[in-house]
Design a protein around this motif. Sequence first.
Motif, PDB file in Angstrom:
ATOM      1  N   SER A 250       0.854  -1.191   0.000  1.00 12.81           N
ATOM      2  CA  SER A 250       0.000   0.000   0.000  1.00 12.81           C
ATOM      3  C   SER A 250       0.888   1.238   0.000  1.00 12.81           C
ATOM      4  O   SER A 250       0.707   2.165  -0.781  1.00 12.81           O
ATOM      5  N   ASN A 298      -5.980   1.349  -4.794  1.00 16.12           N
ATOM      6  CA  ASN A 298      -6.790   1.610  -3.595  1.00 16.12           C
ATOM      7  C   ASN A 298      -7.915   0.582  -3.451  1.00 16.12           C
ATOM      8  O   ASN A 298      -8.159   0.059  -2.362  1.00 16.12           O
ATOM      9  N   LEU A 301      -6.613  -2.956  -2.588  1.00 15.75           N
ATOM     10  CA  LEU A 301      -6.196  -3.006  -1.179  1.00 15.75           C
ATOM     11  C   LEU A 301      -7.401  -3.002  -0.250  1.00 15.75           C
ATOM     12  O   LEU A 301      -7.446  -3.728   0.744  1.00 15.75           O
TER      13      LEU A 301
END
Length: 473
Positions: A250, A298, A301
């Motif tokens: 991330s 994004n 994740l």
Amino acid sequence: MSVVAIADIVAVLACCVAVFNAVRIDVHARAVGRGVKDMIITIGLLLLFISVSNTLEHTGLTGSLDTYEDYAELLFVPLVLGAVYTRVHYQRLDSTRRAEKAIRSEHELLESIVATTPAGIIVADDDGTVRFANDVGERMLAQVRDGQLDLAAIVRSGESAYPRVSIGSDEDPRYVSVRATALTTGPDEPARAVVVLADVTDRVRNEDRVEEYRQGLERAIDLRTGELLEANRQLQYASNAKQQFLAKMSHELRTPLNSIIGFTEIILKGLSGPLTEEQSRQLGMVRVSGQHLLELVNDVLEISRLEAGYSPVSIATVDVCARMAALVESMSGIATISRIALVYTCVGSPVAETDPDKLDQIVRNLVSNALKFTDAGGQVTVSVTSDTDCAVIAVADTGIGIAEEDHERIFEAFQQVEMPDRARPPGTGLGLVICKELCGALGCVLTIESTPNRGSVFTVTVPRQFPGHLVIL
Ligand code: ADP
């Protein structure tokens, strides 16, 4: 009184005694005995009659009985009485004979049942004396192992069931169940009972086999449980590793991407010097691709976190109308740029125990989709209503709509509806998957109604009370 008359009276008395004794003879209802008895009584009655008539004649109480008619008159009554007596006796004899026959056939039936039954039937006294045993019973008694069957104790205890005993040899053991029923005996007789021995070897062997299977199964389950625990431990380990990887990635992915997007924007603004038209066009494409990649990273994740359960809910009491009003307000800029009317309505003032950020995330995704798939001039309406148990948030648009066959598919990862006649707006195909996961975590229900070319309505039903707080009675 003459000597003859006295002799007659004596004869009468003798005949009375003879008839009386004949009547008292006990013949046990045997046909021959009964016939002889009746004959003796009849002869006795005839002699009595002759003696009585002689007495009457010789004492002068009647005239002389000389003629045939005189005797016939006197004989009539005793003969009729004799006939009635004989008839009654033979009737009784007949019914006795029939009862005897019925008892005999019942007895034979019982004997054949006792002889042919596969169970051993034994009648024993309280000192262990065997009064009766059918063939099977005798065989079983002979095969019982030492001291295993104490008949005296069984009769004395009066119980109906006893532990099974084993019979036969060690090489081929057999098992019999023992049941007993007390018999009624006279006051001077010993206590007595019927003891029934039934061969239950097959049942015992089946039970043993079932027990063996059960133990085998238990062992297999223990083994499998151990394997599963080990697998679970490894999974847990892998899951932790994945989570660490995601956290690291991330950071590692977002940082350079943000930097790419940021510097691209700086260059595009001309802060690093003037750009040619072609350079601006190409840098614009870099910025769009960078943003798309960031969005994708994004979303991936986020899904990974949700699926792994690493996105804990944080429950608060939420004023749904106020919260949604703020959210819609924050998106009005994009709606204005797209020239779409963004309308918000709320009825009542529903309050729900939920995670406000996750609720925002769900509705923002839905509104964002509605704006993406509605043409300029269209309308997107966010409305909040409520009932006693829940608040209902509906996001309706007048956009391109979704065909019925795609309603389920679009909630799966990377599934997007084909759009052959128009340019696809940017998107990852993960937004609705995230919405579905979030709804699951909050106990919300997400539904869709849509008609191609007319528009879609996505509805989120939010329970007023967070399901984790529900007390199940
Ligand atoms: P995306 O990032 O593509 O929007 P989503 O998972 O949010 O991914 O949506 C999946 C697909 O569902 C979209 O690509 C689109 O084809 C369809 N879809 C979602 N919302 C709407 C809508 N309001 N109107 C029409 N189609 C929609």
